[in-house]
Design an enzyme around this catalytic site. Structure first.
Site, PDB file in Angstrom:
ATOM      1  N   LYS A  13      35.322  48.805 -24.895  1.00 56.15           N
ATOM      2  CA  LYS A  13      35.245  49.026 -23.441  1.00 56.15           C
ATOM      3  C   LYS A  13      34.439  47.927 -22.750  1.00 56.15           C
ATOM      4  O   LYS A  13      34.855  47.402 -21.722  1.00 56.15           O
ATOM      5  CB  LYS A  13      34.599  50.391 -23.134  1.00 56.15           C
ATOM      6  N   ARG A  87      31.012  61.043 -19.759  1.00 59.22           N
ATOM      7  CA  ARG A  87      31.037  61.239 -21.202  1.00 59.22           C
ATOM      8  C   ARG A  87      31.033  62.721 -21.565  1.00 59.22           C
ATOM      9  O   ARG A  87      31.041  63.067 -22.737  1.00 59.22           O
ATOM     10  CB  ARG A  87      29.780  60.616 -21.777  1.00 59.22           C
ATOM     11  N   ARG A 126      28.134  43.997 -35.533  1.00 58.86           N
ATOM     12  CA  ARG A 126      27.979  43.474 -34.162  1.00 58.86           C
ATOM     13  C   ARG A 126      26.641  42.765 -33.988  1.00 58.86           C
ATOM     14  O   ARG A 126      25.601  43.256 -34.408  1.00 58.86           O
ATOM     15  CB  ARG A 126      28.090  44.626 -33.161  1.00 58.86           C
ATOM     16  N   ARG A 159      21.727  45.820 -31.781  1.00 57.40           N
ATOM     17  CA  ARG A 159      21.342  46.966 -30.958  1.00 57.40           C
ATOM     18  C   ARG A 159      20.672  48.027 -31.829  1.00 57.40           C
ATOM     19  O   ARG A 159      21.113  48.268 -32.955  1.00 57.40           O
ATOM     20  CB  ARG A 159      22.601  47.555 -30.305  1.00 57.40           C
ATOM     21  N   ARG A 170      26.489  58.992 -33.123  1.00 58.21           N
ATOM     22  CA  ARG A 170      27.231  58.659 -31.892  1.00 58.21           C
ATOM     23  C   ARG A 170      28.688  59.150 -31.971  1.00 58.21           C
ATOM     24  O   ARG A 170      29.238  59.656 -30.987  1.00 58.21           O
ATOM     25  CB  ARG A 170      27.191  57.146 -31.650  1.00 58.21           C
TER      26      ARG A 170
HETATM   27  P1  ADP Z   1      28.550  53.015 -26.991  1.00 58.89           P
HETATM   28  O1  ADP Z   1      29.720  53.386 -26.117  1.00 58.89           O
HETATM   29  O2  ADP Z   1      28.779  51.790 -27.796  1.00 58.89           O
HETATM   30  O3  ADP Z   1      28.031  54.153 -27.823  1.00 58.89           O
HETATM   31  P2  ADP Z   1      26.837  52.717 -24.624  1.00 58.89           P
HETATM   32  O4  ADP Z   1      26.185  51.408 -24.391  1.00 58.89           O
HETATM   33  O5  ADP Z   1      27.898  53.147 -23.682  1.00 58.89           O
HETATM   34  O6  ADP Z   1      27.317  52.645 -26.116  1.00 58.89           O
HETATM   35  O7  ADP Z   1      25.716  53.874 -24.643  1.00 58.89           O
HETATM   36  C1  ADP Z   1      24.566  53.781 -25.441  1.00 58.89           C
HETATM   37  C2  ADP Z   1      23.785  55.085 -25.380  1.00 58.89           C
HETATM   38  O8  ADP Z   1      23.360  55.327 -24.023  1.00 58.89           O
HETATM   39  C3  ADP Z   1      24.532  56.352 -25.758  1.00 58.89           C
HETATM   40  O9  ADP Z   1      24.523  56.573 -27.152  1.00 58.89           O
HETATM   41  C4  ADP Z   1      23.730  57.427 -25.008  1.00 58.89           C
HETATM   42  O10 ADP Z   1      22.511  57.722 -25.630  1.00 58.89           O
HETATM   43  C5  ADP Z   1      23.417  56.732 -23.710  1.00 58.89           C
HETATM   44  N1  ADP Z   1      24.464  56.953 -22.687  1.00 58.89           N
HETATM   45  C6  ADP Z   1      25.255  56.002 -22.117  1.00 58.89           C
HETATM   46  N2  ADP Z   1      26.093  56.546 -21.228  1.00 58.89           N
HETATM   47  C7  ADP Z   1      25.832  57.888 -21.223  1.00 58.89           C
HETATM   48  C8  ADP Z   1      26.368  59.006 -20.535  1.00 58.89           C
HETATM   49  N3  ADP Z   1      27.351  58.861 -19.644  1.00 58.89           N
HETATM   50  N4  ADP Z   1      25.848  60.228 -20.802  1.00 58.89           N
HETATM   51  C9  ADP Z   1      24.861  60.396 -21.683  1.00 58.89           C
HETATM   52  N5  ADP Z   1      24.303  59.398 -22.385  1.00 58.89           N
HETATM   53  C10 ADP Z   1      24.782  58.144 -22.162  1.00 58.89           C
END
Ligand code: ADP
Length: 215
Positions: A13, A87, A126, A159, A170
């Site tokens: 994404k 999410r 990554r 990360r 996750r």
């Molecule tokens: P990825 O999609 O690779 O898991 P992101 O960078 O989108 O990583 O998100 C990293 C972390 O940030 C998530 O694991 C969560 O803890 C938090 N996070 C991001 N977006 C949300 C969301 N919309 N709701 C809840 N937690 C979120």
């Protein structure tokens, strides 16, 4: 236009967002990036969510929705990419309400479909540039010099949540909380699924086609 990019962690994404921004000039709302920037800057919000976010679990809905609403206040108007938000079903319903208040709506949801084995391989390999954010993969897209960015020679980092242990958390969170959104948007007829197992250029051709209206 409001475009949602839906998909598991490391489904591509973020990578496709950068390409969409370059080609079509969208504004990017990545909740993961906003959270990480708050953590790095040690804001009150960042300190509050650091532990839960770095563990791989989702940050509570109320905190995220508040963060997004605040972020929107400082954003100029334009086409938006929603990356990593919503999410949960609750977040999706809240987004509908927020957009409605602004006389806006979701136009398209692209669901990035990737195999779990591929996700794990992508995450553990990554590496990201500390300076420009460019992303590498030690297997499919290696940096020319070990540990350094090809573009600016800055150090690469891993990360905190890109470990085998955290990606399992996750993925679990994705399955229980985020996957139901596929049906939520399918019902509204706005969802398009793409096979995101391929390399980033092949995926880009599909995404670009969708945004040019060839779907
Ligand atoms: P990825 O999609 O690779 O898991 P992101 O960078 O989108 O990583 O998100 C990293 C972390 O940030 C998530 O694991 C969560 O803890 C938090 N996070 C991001 N977006 C949300 C969301 N919309 N709701 C809840 N937690 C979120």
């Amino acid at each position: 236009m409001n475009l949602i990019l839906l998909g598991a962690p490391a489904s591509g994404k973020g990578t496709q967002s950068i390409k969409i921004i370059k080609e079509f000039g969208f504004l990017h709302i990545s909740t993961g990036d906003i959270i990480r920037s708050n953590i790095n800057n040690q804001t009150e919000f960042g300190i509050k969510v650091k532990k839960i976010s770095e563990s791989g679990k989702l940050v509570p809905d109320s905190l995220i929705i508040n963060m997004v609403s605040e972020h929107l206040k400082n954003l100029k108007s334009g086409n938006l990419i929603w990356d990593g938000f919503p999410r949960t079903i609750f977040q999706a319903e809240s987004l509908d309400v927020i957009l409605k208040k602004n006389n806006s709506k979701i136009d398209l949801v692209i669901n990035f479909d990737v195999l779990e084995t591929k996700i794990i391989e992508r995450v553990v390999n990554r590496r990201i540039c500390t300076k420009c954010g460019e992303s590498y993969n030690l297997i499919s897209n290696k940096p020319k010099t070990n540990g350094k960015c090809n573009l600016d020679n800055a150090d690469l980092y891993i990360r905190k949540d890109d470990t085998l242990e955290k990606i399992k958390v996750r993925l679990e969170q994705y399955k229980t909380s985020t996957m139901p959104l596929i049906n939520y948007y399918k019902k509204s007829g706005k969802l398009i699924k793409i096979d995101a197992n391929e390399n980033e250029e092949t995926i880009w051709t599909k995404v670009k086609g969708l945004l040019n209206g060839n779907y």
